[in-house]
Design an enzyme around this catalytic site. Structure first.
Site, short mmCIF file in Angstrom:
data_model
loop_
_atom_site.label_atom_id
_atom_site.label_comp_id
_atom_site.label_asym_id
_atom_site.label_seq_id
_atom_site.Cartn_x
_atom_site.Cartn_y
_atom_site.Cartn_z
N HIS A 239 0.78 -1.24 0.00
CA HIS A 239 0.00 0.00 0.00
C HIS A 239 0.82 1.30 0.00
CE1 HIS A 239 -3.46 -2.58 0.93
NE2 HIS A 239 -2.72 -3.13 1.87
C1 BDR Z 1 -2.56 0.79 5.42
O1 BDR Z 1 -2.74 0.30 6.75
C2 BDR Z 1 -1.51 -0.07 7.28
O2 BDR Z 1 -1.60 -1.34 7.88
C3 BDR Z 1 -0.49 -0.02 6.18
O3 BDR Z 1 0.75 0.43 6.67
C4 BDR Z 1 -1.08 0.97 5.21
O4 BDR Z 1 -0.71 2.28 5.52
C5 BDR Z 1 -3.25 -0.15 4.45
O5 BDR Z 1 -4.61 -0.22 4.72
#
Ligand code: BDR
Ligand code: CA
Length: 310
Positions: A239
């Site tokens: 992500h």
């Molecule tokens: C987001 O949530 C976190 O767990 C990850 O680092 C990312 O920023 C994804 O949904």
């Protein structure tokens, strides 16, 4: 470009930070601010310092930020990122500590005193940025843009409709979304389209660098989580990497300028980003919402990161 990275490191935050360190200089990266999210803020701060230590970039200052969301209790995600936040990928111990002042103070002072506008790369819950804009609204004029990972159009990863970063602090997200600052949204819409397949990880390892090994550990570390495996059998999304990779090459994603608002009240849909993809609300378009990605480009940038950092 002048850049501040706001983060809750986090395995994919680590990938995002390494991308930035490989492609931008210490003059460009003014600082890293941490926030509670994936892990408690002190653990995240330590991880930011560990990442800088590995890259030999301790000149970049780290400022610890908010320990709790603006109005809610903190929800963390150790089940995804491990109790250490980096899924025990062996980053070195830090030889440096965080700066004495807090994240919001640093953001305020830096923005207020800057002659040029500064870009914010936001990789976690928006608590620091929401607090900054709420308490020091004049700083908005000095923000070039906020590129954030968060939300999704009609889909979530921590509830059926809410993505983690927005769910943790919807009130902060609301402040940011209604701030009038130029916003670029890297939501699940794009992050679910680029998967860390075995072949892509092998390409990164083949660069032979220490960074490549760490990146492969980070990218592979979510593969054993059952719920992730069911949805992404061939690899996992990365992500936060979208945010810094887009700053390296803004042809990485394309999208549309639309209205995005966040639900802050409903029990059922709290933290949902309501993305007006069909432009039917008549509300003001406030976000460059990304919906298409050149997934090969993302992994070329990550592979390049491993070559550049050694
Ligand atoms: C987001 O949530 C976190 O767990 C990850 O680092 C990312 O920023 C994804 O949904
Ligand atoms: Ca994150």
């Amino acid at each position: 470009m002048k850049l501040i990275i706001d983060t809750d490191p986090g395995t994919d935050d680590a990938v995002a930070i390494l991308i930035a360190l490989a492609h931008f200089t210490n003059d460009e990266i003014l600082g890293i601010t941490t926030v509670a999210g994936n892990v408690k803020v002190d653990v995240g701060t330590r991880n930011a310092l560990r990442i800088l230590e590995h890259a030999g970039r301790n000149e970049i200052p780290v400022f610890e930020g908010e320990a709790e969301p603006l109005e809610r209790e903190l929800e963390t995600a150790e089940w995804v990122h491990g109790t250490d936040g980096l899924n025990f990928v062996p980053f070195p111990e830090p030889s440096k500590e965080a700066e004495g002042s807090g994240a919001v103070e640093f953001l305020r002072d830096t923005l207020e005193n800057s002659d040029e506008r500064i870009t914010l790369a936001v990789l976690g819950p928006m608590t620091n940025i929401g607090k900054l804009i709420r308490d020091f609204p004049n700083t908005k004029n000095k923000i070039e843009k906020i590129v954030f990972m968060g939300g999704g159009a009609g889909m979530g990863n921590h509830t059926p409709v809410a993505e983690f970063n927005i769910l943790v602090d919807p009130e902060a997200a609301d402040i940011v979304l209604s701030s009038g600052v130029p916003l670029v949204m890297m939501g699940l819409d794009v992050t679910h389209q680029a998967i860390s397949t075995k072949e892509r990880i092998e390409r990164i390892v083949a660069t032979g660098s220490e960074t490549g090994k760490l990146l492969s550990g980070l990218l592979g570390s979510l593969l054993d989580i059952e719920i992730v495996k069911q949805k992404f059998p061939d690899g996992t999304p990365v992500h936060d990497a979208f945010v810094t990779a887009y700053l390296v090459d803004n042809t990485l994603t394309t999208g549309e300028v639309v209205n995005v608002e966040v639900e802050t009240e409903s029990k059922l849909t709290i933290g949902q980003t309501v993305v007006d993809v069909n432009n039917i609300s008549g509300r003001h378009p406030n976000v460059h919402w990304m919906n298409k990605v050149d997934d090969e480009k993302l992994f070329s940038i990550i592979t390049k990161t491993s070559e550049l950092l050694k």
